[in-house]
Design an enzyme around this catalytic site. Structure first.
Site, PDB file in Angstrom:
ATOM      1  N   SER A   6       0.837  -1.204   0.000  1.00  0.00           N
ATOM      2  CA  SER A   6       0.000   0.000   0.000  1.00  0.00           C
ATOM      3  C   SER A   6       0.869   1.250   0.000  1.00  0.00           C
ATOM      4  CB  SER A   6      -0.901   0.007   1.236  1.00  0.00           C
ATOM      5  OG  SER A   6      -1.452   1.296   1.383  1.00  0.00           O
ATOM      6  N   HIS A  31      -1.443  -1.200  -4.217  1.00  0.00           N
ATOM      7  CA  HIS A  31      -2.689  -0.819  -3.548  1.00  0.00           C
ATOM      8  C   HIS A  31      -2.665   0.690  -3.286  1.00  0.00           C
ATOM      9  CE1 HIS A  31      -6.192  -1.758  -0.977  1.00  0.00           C
ATOM     10  NE2 HIS A  31      -5.719  -0.822  -0.159  1.00  0.00           N
ATOM     11  N   ASP A  33      -4.722   3.906  -1.685  1.00  0.00           N
ATOM     12  CA  ASP A  33      -5.762   4.270  -0.721  1.00  0.00           C
ATOM     13  C   ASP A  33      -6.198   5.715  -0.891  1.00  0.00           C
ATOM     14  OD1 ASP A  33      -6.037   1.882   0.985  1.00  0.00           O
ATOM     15  OD2 ASP A  33      -3.913   2.244   1.396  1.00  0.00           O
ATOM     16  N   MET A  35      -8.695   8.634   0.308  1.00  0.00           N
ATOM     17  CA  MET A  35      -9.554   8.999   1.451  1.00  0.00           C
ATOM     18  C   MET A  35     -10.053  10.427   1.287  1.00  0.00           C
ATOM     19  SD  MET A  35      -7.147   7.617   4.510  1.00  0.00           S
ATOM     20  CE  MET A  35      -6.275   6.050   4.398  1.00  0.00           C
ATOM     21  N   HIS A  64      -8.366   1.539  -3.912  1.00  0.00           N
ATOM     22  CA  HIS A  64      -9.279   1.383  -2.776  1.00  0.00           C
ATOM     23  C   HIS A  64      -9.843   2.756  -2.423  1.00  0.00           C
ATOM     24  CE1 HIS A  64      -9.600   0.302   1.820  1.00  0.00           C
ATOM     25  NE2 HIS A  64     -10.774   0.468   1.255  1.00  0.00           N
ATOM     26  N   MET A 135     -11.651  -5.325   5.402  1.00  0.00           N
ATOM     27  CA  MET A 135     -10.802  -4.457   6.219  1.00  0.00           C
ATOM     28  C   MET A 135     -10.547  -5.156   7.560  1.00  0.00           C
ATOM     29  SD  MET A 135     -10.118  -1.900   4.367  1.00  0.00           S
ATOM     30  CE  MET A 135      -9.070  -1.188   5.642  1.00  0.00           C
ATOM     31  N   GLY A 140      -8.871   4.236   7.286  1.00  0.00           N
ATOM     32  CA  GLY A 140      -8.543   5.654   7.458  1.00  0.00           C
ATOM     33  C   GLY A 140      -7.089   5.916   7.796  1.00  0.00           C
ATOM     34  N   PHE A 141      -6.417   4.923   8.350  1.00  0.00           N
ATOM     35  CA  PHE A 141      -5.035   5.130   8.787  1.00  0.00           C
ATOM     36  C   PHE A 141      -4.197   3.876   8.577  1.00  0.00           C
ATOM     37  CE2 PHE A 141      -7.914   7.716  11.243  1.00  0.00           C
ATOM     38  CZ  PHE A 141      -7.356   8.986  11.123  1.00  0.00           C
ATOM     39  N   GLY A 143      -0.788   1.574   9.755  1.00  0.00           N
ATOM     40  CA  GLY A 143      -0.094   1.267  11.001  1.00  0.00           C
ATOM     41  C   GLY A 143      -0.969   0.888  12.179  1.00  0.00           C
ATOM     42  N   ASP A 173      -6.865  -6.150   4.289  1.00  0.00           N
ATOM     43  CA  ASP A 173      -6.177  -4.860   4.362  1.00  0.00           C
ATOM     44  C   ASP A 173      -6.165  -4.336   5.797  1.00  0.00           C
ATOM     45  OD1 ASP A 173      -5.154  -2.360   3.823  1.00  0.00           O
ATOM     46  OD2 ASP A 173      -6.882  -1.677   2.649  1.00  0.00           O
ATOM     47  N   GLY A 195       1.040  -2.130   4.189  1.00  0.00           N
ATOM     48  CA  GLY A 195       1.593  -0.781   4.102  1.00  0.00           C
ATOM     49  C   GLY A 195       2.864  -0.674   4.899  1.00  0.00           C
ATOM     50  N   SER A 196       2.721  -0.407   6.206  1.00  0.00           N
ATOM     51  CA  SER A 196       3.908  -0.151   7.027  1.00  0.00           C
ATOM     52  C   SER A 196       4.860  -1.344   7.099  1.00  0.00           C
ATOM     53  CB  SER A 196       3.495   0.296   8.429  1.00  0.00           C
ATOM     54  OG  SER A 196       2.308  -0.328   8.834  1.00  0.00           O
TER      55      SER A 196
HETATM   56  C1  DX5 Z   1      -6.169   1.758   5.810  1.00  0.00           C
HETATM   57  C2  DX5 Z   1      -5.783   1.484   4.378  1.00  0.00           C
HETATM   58  C3  DX5 Z   1      -4.699   0.482   4.259  1.00  0.00           C
HETATM   59  C4  DX5 Z   1      -3.388   0.871   4.889  1.00  0.00           C
HETATM   60  C5  DX5 Z   1      -2.801  -0.369   5.495  1.00  0.00           C
HETATM   61  O1  DX5 Z   1      -7.338   2.473   5.865  1.00  0.00           O
HETATM   62  O2  DX5 Z   1      -6.884   1.005   3.627  1.00  0.00           O
HETATM   63  O3  DX5 Z   1      -4.493   0.061   2.917  1.00  0.00           O
HETATM   64  O4  DX5 Z   1      -2.478   1.435   3.990  1.00  0.00           O
HETATM   65  O5  DX5 Z   1      -1.708  -0.014   6.259  1.00  0.00           O
HETATM   66  P1  DX5 Z   1      -0.987  -1.040   7.241  1.00  0.00           P
HETATM   67  O6  DX5 Z   1      -0.542  -2.216   6.411  1.00  0.00           O
HETATM   68  O7  DX5 Z   1       0.158  -0.224   7.778  1.00  0.00           O
HETATM   69  O8  DX5 Z   1      -1.977  -1.429   8.291  1.00  0.00           O
HETATM   70 ZN    ZN Z   2      -6.515   0.037   1.586  1.00  0.00          ZN
END
Ligand code: DX5
Ligand code: ZN
Length: 215
Positions: A6, A31, A33, A35, A64, A135, A140-141, A143, A173, A195-196
């Site tokens: 991501s 991916h 994201d 928002m 997404h 999800m 929304g965030f 990490g 995700d 992501g992280s």
């Molecule tokens: C969260 C996003 C994710 C996010 C995942 O709302 O949809 O795609 O980037 O991040 P990690 O893998 O760090 O949880």
């Molecule tokens: Zn996502």
């Protein structure tokens, strides 16, 4: 296992460099994201950034949309050349119509569920989607901590897909790392978004390889 890093966790000051390692890695999808600060309590990036990234990326895009009224942007997402357009179940009234419009625009329709939305709500549209994104954190965030109930949900979704004859793949995700990735693989996930765990590493390609090796 398919892996979709991501971009949310990338270094936005060095997008060219990030896309360089990404294109050379074994990652399957990128991916993205989006928002809007309304559907989720955060704002990420919009079409100017997405267009730039789409030009730099040589792999398929998994977009997404964490936004209200995602149906308004089908043309824009298709113009990016996206493979998957992921729209939230909770953001739509006319699910079937929007999924059809996404397919007519040349993309694979994908539906996303928030952690509190039961997979059983998909029973009448499961054969109209190419992917279901569960999800495993509240969207929304990046990490955040993985919500363990997701594992049970993956099993219920796998059963629904098998019994309906749907071809949908299951993507997860949020909070994916080696430990949760292993549990998700056992539960029946097909695609892991990370992501992280990936972008936060000094050797992101190595993290992609490790997740890909899960089965
Ligand atoms: C969260 C996003 C994710 C996010 C995942 O709302 O949809 O795609 O980037 O991040 P990690 O893998 O760090 O949880
Ligand atoms: Zn996502």
């Amino acid at each position: 296992m398919l892996v979709a890093p991501s971009l949310l966790a990338a270094d936005f000051g060095n997008l060219e460099r990030e896309m360089q390692w990404f294109n050379q890695s074994k990652a399957d999808l990128l991916h993205l994201d989006v928002m809007d600060g309304v559907f989720v309590p955060n704002i990420s990036f919009g079409f100017p950034v997405l267009k730039h990234v789409a030009r730099l990326c040589t792999k398929p895009l998994d977009v997404h949309l964490m936004i209200v009224e995602p149906q308004k942007f089908i043309r824009e997402v298709a113009d990016l050349g996206a493979r998957y357009m992921n729209v939230h179940y909770e953001a739509l009234t006319h699910h079937h119509r929007v999924l059809q419009q996404i397919r007519e625009a040349g993309m694979k329709p994908a539906i996303t569920l928030c952690p509190s939305t039961p997979v059983e709500l998909l029973s009448d549209i499961i054969c109209d989607v190419d992917m279901v994104l569960l999800m495993s954190v509240n969207p929304g965030f990046g990490g955040q901590k993985f919500i363990p109930q997701t594992l049970e949900k993956v099993k219920r979704l796998r059963k629904l897909i098998t019994e309906s004859g749907s071809q949908a793949v299951i993507e997860i995700d949020g909070g994916v790392n080696m430990e949760t990735g292993r549990q998700l693989a056992e539960a029946g996930a097909d695609v892991l978004v990370a992501g992280s765990f990936v972008f936060g590493s000094n050797d992101p390609s190595d993290r992609v390889d490790a997740l890909k090796a899960l089965s």
